[in-house]
Design a protein around this motif. Sequence first.
Motif, PDB file in Angstrom:
ATOM      1  N   LEU A  94     -18.001 -42.542  42.992  1.00 38.00           N
ATOM      2  CA  LEU A  94     -17.058 -41.466  43.293  1.00 38.00           C
ATOM      3  C   LEU A  94     -16.265 -41.088  42.048  1.00 38.00           C
ATOM      4  O   LEU A  94     -16.024 -39.903  41.774  1.00 38.00           O
ATOM      5  CB  LEU A  94     -16.092 -41.898  44.399  1.00 38.00           C
ATOM      6  CG  LEU A  94     -16.668 -42.254  45.768  1.00 38.00           C
ATOM      7  CD1 LEU A  94     -15.536 -42.485  46.766  1.00 38.00           C
ATOM      8  CD2 LEU A  94     -17.609 -41.174  46.276  1.00 38.00           C
ATOM      9  N   LEU A 149     -16.461 -38.237  56.356  1.00 41.58           N
ATOM     10  CA  LEU A 149     -15.584 -38.621  55.258  1.00 41.58           C
ATOM     11  C   LEU A 149     -15.098 -40.062  55.395  1.00 41.58           C
ATOM     12  O   LEU A 149     -14.728 -40.694  54.402  1.00 41.58           O
ATOM     13  CB  LEU A 149     -14.373 -37.674  55.197  1.00 41.58           C
ATOM     14  CG  LEU A 149     -14.678 -36.209  54.878  1.00 41.58           C
ATOM     15  CD1 LEU A 149     -13.431 -35.357  55.054  1.00 41.58           C
ATOM     16  CD2 LEU A 149     -15.228 -36.072  53.466  1.00 41.58           C
ATOM     17  N   ASP A 198     -13.081 -32.881  46.377  1.00 42.43           N
ATOM     18  CA  ASP A 198     -14.446 -32.901  45.838  1.00 42.43           C
ATOM     19  C   ASP A 198     -15.467 -33.265  46.909  1.00 42.43           C
ATOM     20  O   ASP A 198     -16.606 -32.783  46.883  1.00 42.43           O
ATOM     21  CB  ASP A 198     -14.554 -33.927  44.701  1.00 42.43           C
ATOM     22  CG  ASP A 198     -13.705 -33.583  43.503  1.00 42.43           C
ATOM     23  OD1 ASP A 198     -13.009 -32.555  43.542  1.00 42.43           O
ATOM     24  OD2 ASP A 198     -13.726 -34.360  42.527  1.00 42.43           O
ATOM     25  N   PHE A 199     -15.064 -34.113  47.851  1.00 46.83           N
ATOM     26  CA  PHE A 199     -15.998 -34.647  48.839  1.00 46.83           C
ATOM     27  C   PHE A 199     -15.881 -33.965  50.196  1.00 46.83           C
ATOM     28  O   PHE A 199     -16.649 -34.278  51.106  1.00 46.83           O
ATOM     29  CB  PHE A 199     -15.775 -36.154  48.966  1.00 46.83           C
ATOM     30  CG  PHE A 199     -15.801 -36.849  47.638  1.00 46.83           C
ATOM     31  CD1 PHE A 199     -16.998 -37.101  46.995  1.00 46.83           C
ATOM     32  CD2 PHE A 199     -14.627 -37.189  46.980  1.00 46.83           C
ATOM     33  CE1 PHE A 199     -17.036 -37.690  45.744  1.00 46.83           C
ATOM     34  CE2 PHE A 199     -14.636 -37.781  45.731  1.00 46.83           C
ATOM     35  CZ  PHE A 199     -15.851 -38.032  45.105  1.00 46.83           C
ATOM     36  N   TYR A 257     -18.488 -39.136  39.650  1.00 46.45           N
ATOM     37  CA  TYR A 257     -18.756 -37.802  40.203  1.00 46.45           C
ATOM     38  C   TYR A 257     -17.590 -36.864  39.905  1.00 46.45           C
ATOM     39  O   TYR A 257     -17.775 -35.753  39.400  1.00 46.45           O
ATOM     40  CB  TYR A 257     -18.979 -37.921  41.708  1.00 46.45           C
ATOM     41  CG  TYR A 257     -19.283 -36.603  42.409  1.00 46.45           C
ATOM     42  CD1 TYR A 257     -20.582 -36.103  42.425  1.00 46.45           C
ATOM     43  CD2 TYR A 257     -18.282 -35.886  43.047  1.00 46.45           C
ATOM     44  CE1 TYR A 257     -20.870 -34.904  43.073  1.00 46.45           C
ATOM     45  CE2 TYR A 257     -18.556 -34.687  43.690  1.00 46.45           C
ATOM     46  CZ  TYR A 257     -19.855 -34.205  43.704  1.00 46.45           C
ATOM     47  OH  TYR A 257     -20.127 -33.014  44.335  1.00 46.45           O
ATOM     48  N   SER A 258     -16.374 -37.311  40.190  1.00 46.51           N
ATOM     49  CA  SER A 258     -15.197 -36.478  39.944  1.00 46.51           C
ATOM     50  C   SER A 258     -14.932 -36.296  38.457  1.00 46.51           C
ATOM     51  O   SER A 258     -14.494 -35.227  38.019  1.00 46.51           O
ATOM     52  CB  SER A 258     -13.969 -37.086  40.626  1.00 46.51           C
ATOM     53  OG  SER A 258     -14.075 -37.008  42.034  1.00 46.51           O
ATOM     54  N   ILE A 290     -24.349 -39.226  48.296  1.00 47.12           N
ATOM     55  CA  ILE A 290     -23.128 -39.980  48.628  1.00 47.12           C
ATOM     56  C   ILE A 290     -22.913 -40.002  50.133  1.00 47.12           C
ATOM     57  O   ILE A 290     -22.639 -41.050  50.728  1.00 47.12           O
ATOM     58  CB  ILE A 290     -21.913 -39.365  47.907  1.00 47.12           C
ATOM     59  CG1 ILE A 290     -21.995 -39.660  46.404  1.00 47.12           C
ATOM     60  CG2 ILE A 290     -20.606 -39.926  48.479  1.00 47.12           C
ATOM     61  CD1 ILE A 290     -20.951 -38.936  45.574  1.00 47.12           C
ATOM     62  N   MET A 291     -23.034 -38.847  50.767  1.00 50.69           N
ATOM     63  CA  MET A 291     -22.834 -38.767  52.212  1.00 50.69           C
ATOM     64  C   MET A 291     -23.860 -39.594  52.988  1.00 50.69           C
ATOM     65  O   MET A 291     -23.553 -40.171  54.032  1.00 50.69           O
ATOM     66  CB  MET A 291     -22.902 -37.303  52.671  1.00 50.69           C
ATOM     67  CG  MET A 291     -21.727 -36.469  52.201  1.00 50.69           C
ATOM     68  SD  MET A 291     -20.175 -37.107  52.897  1.00 50.69           S
ATOM     69  CE  MET A 291     -18.967 -36.100  52.048  1.00 50.69           C
ATOM     70  N   HIS A 325     -23.379 -35.075  45.952  1.00 50.35           N
ATOM     71  CA  HIS A 325     -22.711 -35.042  47.246  1.00 50.35           C
ATOM     72  C   HIS A 325     -23.589 -35.498  48.398  1.00 50.35           C
ATOM     73  O   HIS A 325     -23.189 -36.321  49.218  1.00 50.35           O
ATOM     74  CB  HIS A 325     -22.188 -33.630  47.503  1.00 50.35           C
ATOM     75  CG  HIS A 325     -21.381 -33.493  48.751  1.00 50.35           C
ATOM     76  ND1 HIS A 325     -21.947 -33.160  49.961  1.00 50.35           N
ATOM     77  CD2 HIS A 325     -20.054 -33.663  48.987  1.00 50.35           C
ATOM     78  CE1 HIS A 325     -21.007 -33.120  50.887  1.00 50.35           C
ATOM     79  NE2 HIS A 325     -19.843 -33.417  50.328  1.00 50.35           N
ATOM     80  N   VAL A 352     -17.248 -42.476  53.386  1.00 48.64           N
ATOM     81  CA  VAL A 352     -17.110 -42.254  51.948  1.00 48.64           C
ATOM     82  C   VAL A 352     -15.931 -43.048  51.401  1.00 48.64           C
ATOM     83  O   VAL A 352     -16.050 -43.772  50.406  1.00 48.64           O
ATOM     84  CB  VAL A 352     -16.924 -40.745  51.644  1.00 48.64           C
ATOM     85  CG1 VAL A 352     -16.558 -40.541  50.173  1.00 48.64           C
ATOM     86  CG2 VAL A 352     -18.178 -39.973  51.983  1.00 48.64           C
TER      87      VAL A 352
END
Length: 489
Positions: free
Chosen positions: A323, A48, A248-249, A326-327, A184-185, A181, A51
């Motif tokens: 981000l 995290l 969310d993440f 995405y949300s 993104i990671m 997800h 991110v």
Amino acid sequence: MASTIPDPHPDVDDRPGAPPPPERAARVEAHGIDHIPDGERRGRPRELFSVWAAANVNYLSLVVGGALVLMGLGLWQALAVIVVGNAFWLLTGVLAVSGPAAGTPSEVITRAMYGIRGNRVNNAVVGWLISVCYFALNLAAAATAAFSLACEAGLPVNTGVKIVVVVAVAALTLTISVYGHALIMKLYLPITLALTVAFAGVAVAVVRHADFSYTPEQPLTGTALWAAVLGGIALVASGPLSYTTSADFSRYLPRTTSARAIVGWTALGGFLPGTLVCALGAFAATAVDMTDPQSALRGILPGWFDPVFLLALILGTVAINALTAYSAGLALQAVGVRIRRSLSVLVDGTVSVALTLYALLVSNFLDTVNNVLQLTVALLGPSMAVYATDILLRRNQYDGRALTDETPGSPFWYSGGVNRAGAAAVLAGTAAASLCVDTLSCTGPIASALGGVDLALPVGLVVASVLYAALLPRTGPGLRLDPPPTDRR
């Protein structure tokens, strides 16, 4: 049940009892606002960090840091404000712990606070509308940097080129958001490293020119000083407060993941780069005119580094907007729109691109939106306070499967689909904060009586938190103070 349609996967084995496919960066994420089964949970909390770091090594943080000095603060006063404002990343970290506990995104977890119907309104305003506006503002900033890059490449920056540039930057951003997800990671660690290198180059140039003993010609004192300090803290804190969606993440992490680790890595990922880059903006303001940060900073950078700086501005904005998009896609689903997550992201992106093009080519729309977003702290602060208070009251124990039930028989239906405790708390907190706000476009009566001292942030947080804790019943429908049997460990 859940307002979501899974994205199809050609390699998914639909036979009963077949194991779920692993989450891969090269495949569009299937899940939206639905519950993530334990068998699909993986990852470590330290992931995290990158991110949130990638989303905070950006141009906006530089601008905010410079703005504090322009407000009349001395350098060391500005640095103190930056540290205090970025400390609100701790709240973002607290909200993130609810993701693994529930296995659902923030947009669904907040049904516990507002009820099924009440949460649709919450997601429409706090989740979708504000996110789309932020996307448009950030996209405009990235487009401005890209226009400069195109100009250096010898391209005529006319209307056609501007449209192509805006669409290209948006397409890159939305590609990351659509794949979701796993991508993104995977991407955000190298993005963090690349941005750190680029901004380190900026830091070298800024430090060479900065005046570390800087004080304004007419130092602020008394009420004027407090007004600038509290207004500056609210400005810096608006960054972490805008991420009421941090679950969310984190929702793919195993249920047994350490809550402290989730809070720590999330908060550190936002706090460390946010503080350093904001401080860099403050240092720069002692040497150059930060009313036009992009041009001013390019004036002290080596000529060969200019394209690198512009590319870093674009990349940083892509990271933060991916981000946001995405949300926003999850928020659109949570509003009740029956649509795949990947398509909801594209809908959000299309609206944001249209707003950005209108702003850049037709009017000063972004100026209006920017003034409106200065007021969002009056809403986002109470929203985050209610969320964090709910986590504490429930001891972070959420029944993820029950949260996805949207029928009147749902334990989170409350009264007519609304949790009156949450609705009353956030409305009262927002109203109280609005009375205390002081921006260029709006001054509340309390702020006016105090000579421009803006107490919107602390007042909104305290009123919403205290009222929610007082009104939420300790027993009753929707309350999960004890973990369901499947959650016990």
